[in-house]
Scaffold this active site. Structure first.
Site, PDB file in Angstrom:
ATOM      1  N   THR A   1       0.804  -1.221   0.000  1.00  0.00           N
ATOM      2  CA  THR A   1       0.000   0.000   0.000  1.00  0.00           C
ATOM      3  C   THR A   1       0.839   1.274   0.000  1.00  0.00           C
ATOM      4  O   THR A   1       1.933   1.305   0.590  1.00  0.00           O
ATOM      5  CB  THR A   1      -0.916   0.013   1.252  1.00  0.00           C
ATOM      6  OG1 THR A   1      -1.538   1.287   1.365  1.00  0.00           O
ATOM      7  CG2 THR A   1      -0.141  -0.241   2.531  1.00  0.00           C
TER       8      THR A   1
ATOM      9  N   TYR B   1      -2.007  -0.940  10.262  1.00  0.00           N
ATOM     10  CA  TYR B   1      -2.271  -1.508   8.935  1.00  0.00           C
ATOM     11  C   TYR B   1      -1.025  -1.402   8.059  1.00  0.00           C
ATOM     12  O   TYR B   1      -0.536  -2.396   7.508  1.00  0.00           O
ATOM     13  CB  TYR B   1      -3.455  -0.783   8.273  1.00  0.00           C
ATOM     14  CG  TYR B   1      -3.598  -1.101   6.796  1.00  0.00           C
ATOM     15  CD1 TYR B   1      -3.986  -2.373   6.380  1.00  0.00           C
ATOM     16  CD2 TYR B   1      -3.336  -0.142   5.825  1.00  0.00           C
ATOM     17  CE1 TYR B   1      -4.099  -2.674   5.024  1.00  0.00           C
ATOM     18  CE2 TYR B   1      -3.456  -0.430   4.478  1.00  0.00           C
ATOM     19  CZ  TYR B   1      -3.844  -1.694   4.077  1.00  0.00           C
ATOM     20  OH  TYR B   1      -3.950  -1.995   2.742  1.00  0.00           O
TER      21      TYR B   1
HETATM   22  N1  NAD Z   1      -8.703  -1.445  -1.693  1.00  0.00           N
HETATM   23  C1  NAD Z   1      -7.664  -0.608  -1.725  1.00  0.00           C
HETATM   24  O1  NAD Z   1      -7.782   0.568  -2.077  1.00  0.00           O
HETATM   25  C2  NAD Z   1      -6.288  -1.101  -1.342  1.00  0.00           C
HETATM   26  C3  NAD Z   1      -5.227  -0.196  -1.324  1.00  0.00           C
HETATM   27  C4  NAD Z   1      -3.954  -0.663  -0.984  1.00  0.00           C
HETATM   28  C5  NAD Z   1      -3.759  -2.001  -0.693  1.00  0.00           C
HETATM   29  N2  NAD Z   1      -4.810  -2.859  -0.706  1.00  0.00           N
HETATM   30  C6  NAD Z   1      -4.575  -4.277  -0.380  1.00  0.00           C
HETATM   31  O2  NAD Z   1      -5.167  -5.078  -1.383  1.00  0.00           O
HETATM   32  C7  NAD Z   1      -5.628  -6.306  -0.819  1.00  0.00           C
HETATM   33  C8  NAD Z   1      -7.069  -6.543  -1.222  1.00  0.00           C
HETATM   34  O3  NAD Z   1      -7.873  -5.455  -0.769  1.00  0.00           O
HETATM   35  P1  NAD Z   1      -9.456  -5.459  -1.033  1.00  0.00           P
HETATM   36  O4  NAD Z   1      -9.886  -4.051  -1.112  1.00  0.00           O
HETATM   37  O5  NAD Z   1      -9.767  -6.382  -2.139  1.00  0.00           O
HETATM   38  O6  NAD Z   1      -9.969  -6.084   0.365  1.00  0.00           O
HETATM   39  P2  NAD Z   1     -11.257  -6.987   0.634  1.00  0.00           P
HETATM   40  O7  NAD Z   1     -11.564  -6.852   2.086  1.00  0.00           O
HETATM   41  O8  NAD Z   1     -12.339  -6.703  -0.338  1.00  0.00           O
HETATM   42  O9  NAD Z   1     -10.729  -8.464   0.350  1.00  0.00           O
HETATM   43  C9  NAD Z   1      -9.881  -9.139   1.243  1.00  0.00           C
HETATM   44  C10 NAD Z   1     -10.297 -10.607   1.224  1.00  0.00           C
HETATM   45  O10 NAD Z   1      -9.380 -11.324   2.071  1.00  0.00           O
HETATM   46  C11 NAD Z   1     -10.119 -12.252   2.832  1.00  0.00           C
HETATM   47  N3  NAD Z   1      -9.343 -12.509   4.062  1.00  0.00           N
HETATM   48  C12 NAD Z   1      -8.978 -11.628   5.014  1.00  0.00           C
HETATM   49  N4  NAD Z   1      -8.270 -12.238   5.963  1.00  0.00           N
HETATM   50  C13 NAD Z   1      -8.191 -13.546   5.601  1.00  0.00           C
HETATM   51  C14 NAD Z   1      -7.576 -14.686   6.175  1.00  0.00           C
HETATM   52  N5  NAD Z   1      -6.916 -14.607   7.341  1.00  0.00           N
HETATM   53  N6  NAD Z   1      -7.671 -15.867   5.540  1.00  0.00           N
HETATM   54  C15 NAD Z   1      -8.335 -15.979   4.359  1.00  0.00           C
HETATM   55  N7  NAD Z   1      -8.963 -14.929   3.764  1.00  0.00           N
HETATM   56  C16 NAD Z   1      -8.890 -13.727   4.392  1.00  0.00           C
HETATM   57  C17 NAD Z   1     -11.463 -11.594   3.084  1.00  0.00           C
HETATM   58  O11 NAD Z   1     -12.469 -12.530   3.385  1.00  0.00           O
HETATM   59  C18 NAD Z   1     -11.691 -10.856   1.768  1.00  0.00           C
HETATM   60  O12 NAD Z   1     -12.408 -11.660   0.845  1.00  0.00           O
HETATM   61  C19 NAD Z   1      -5.401  -6.186   0.683  1.00  0.00           C
HETATM   62  O13 NAD Z   1      -4.216  -6.871   1.004  1.00  0.00           O
HETATM   63  C20 NAD Z   1      -5.243  -4.703   0.909  1.00  0.00           C
HETATM   64  O14 NAD Z   1      -4.432  -4.425   2.032  1.00  0.00           O
HETATM   65  C21 NAD Z   1      -6.077  -2.448  -1.014  1.00  0.00           C
END
Ligand code: NAD
Length: 325
Positions: free
Chosen positions: A118, A142
């Site tokens: 991130t 985070y």
């Molecule tokens: N959305 C953004 O703008 C953004 C920005 C920077 C980084 N990220 C990173 O991208 C990744 C995806 O983000 P997103 O927006 O799709 O999040 P999201 O919450 O939509 O998806 C995360 C998924 O991971 C699963 N999960 C969480 N912990 C788990 C575990 N211990 N075991 C198995 N499954 C688990 C959840 O059930 C969910 O389906 C994350 O790592 C997040 O930190 C997202």
């Protein structure tokens, strides 16, 4: 030969879109997700294996059942505010459980890893646009959990030969152009869906935190990148690793900043509806501007964005939200 890709967190927002693109590119996809924050019906592409990334027995069963060639690791908790309230939850879920996943990969001979990091790692930036050489200053649990994984990846490369591509996303936004998938966080903390819901009367009035930042209109400026552009970078990252090229770290963003008020104005223009707004005090930890320099991903991976226009990004998110209401 067809390669098999494990997509952790593939029932979530970005992972589900990546699973779709991987399938279209003829990879075999296995989604691994506990559904703790995801949706079974978001897994529309690939096979689904329900499990937690911290559950070693479940991971062993998974790696024994499928000939995994590489892992894309999206599974994580993602809310900065929640991480401040519950730091241990983030340390455990995002860092310690990732170690369990990496151990299982090593035990089963899987050595290629793509990691969702991130832009929050950069803290309050010393300069914008931010390149990958900008000093890291993770200021909340985070972003610290992501920094810890990045550090571990460097160590495991030295000790075990693990090859990785780390992508530091700026603000992911937008939705699948065919309307099948979109952003469904609960509670939602991301700006685009919150503004859209407020405009459609499907959510609360939009809270705007701080109007006295050092930006042209006083509200925070962020770099919004379409989720499909993130996914295309992941495919290139995979090809980079399969070609035997070195581990690396890349920013993913558009290089353009939009303020909260500009996003509100864009949504109002597209929907023709007024967005009800509430002006509130600054939120602790919010920085004034985060804008990416993503030239390295373009230069090294040959990445380009297909959705640079903020109206297309917001328009696709709007179409998804309308389809749900
Ligand atoms: N959305 C953004 O703008 C953004 C920005 C920077 C980084 N990220 C990173 O991208 C990744 C995806 O983000 P997103 O927006 O799709 O999040 P999201 O919450 O939509 O998806 C995360 C998924 O991971 C699963 N999960 C969480 N912990 C788990 C575990 N211990 N075991 C198995 N499954 C688990 C959840 O059930 C969910 O389906 C994350 O790592 C997040 O930190 C997202």
């Amino acid at each position: 030969m067809q390669k098999t890709i494990l997509v952790t967190g593939g029932a979530g927002y970005i992972g589900s879109h990546c699973a779709k693109l991987l399938s279209k590119k003829r990879f075999r996809v296995v989604v691994y997700d506990s559904l703790v924050r995801g949706y079974r019906d978001a897994v529309k592409y690939g096979e689904f294996f329900q499990g937690d990334i911290g559950d070693r027995a479940s991971l062993d069963a998974l790696f024994t059942s499928y000939p995994i060639d590489a892992v894309m690791h999206f599974a994580a908790f993602i809310a900065v505010g929640e991480s401040v309230e519950k730091p241990d939850l983030y340390l455990t879920n995002n860092y310690e459980k990732t170690l369990v996943l990496l151990d299982a990969m090593a035990a089963h001979g899987v050595g290629k890893f793509i990691f969702s990091s991130t832009s929050a790692l950069y803290g309050d930036p010393q300069y914008v646009p931010i390149d990958e050489n900008h000093p890291l200053n993770p200021v909340n649990p985070y972003s610290r959990s992501k920094a810890q994984v990045e550090q571990t990846l460097r160590e495991r490369e030295a000790s075990q030969g693990l090859q990785s591509v780390v992508f530091r996303y700026f603000n992911a936004a937008g939705a699948d152009s065919e309307g099948e998938l979109g952003e469904r966080h609960d509670p939602e903390t991301h700006l685009a869906p919150l503004v859209i819901r407020a405009a459609l009367g499907a959510g609360k009035p939009l809270s705007i935190f701080g109007t006295d930042y050092d930006t042209p209109d006083g509200t925070c400026v962020r770099d919004y990148i379409h989720v499909n552009d993130l996914c295309s970078a992941h495919i290139l990252g995979l090809e980079h690793l399969f070609a035997g090229r070195p581990s690396d770290v890349f920013n993913l963003g558009n290089g353009n900043g939009f303020s909260v008020k500009e996003i509100v104005a864009t949504v109002e223009k597209i929907t023709g509806k007024k967005v009800p707004c509430k002006y509130e005090a600054r939120r602790a930890g919010d920085v004034s501007r985060l804008i990416a320099n993503a030239e390295k991903a373009k230069r090294v991976l040959g990445w380009k964005t297909d959705y640079p226009d903020i109206r297309d990004i917001i328009g696709s998110a709007l179409a998804f939200q309308k389809g749900r209401s």
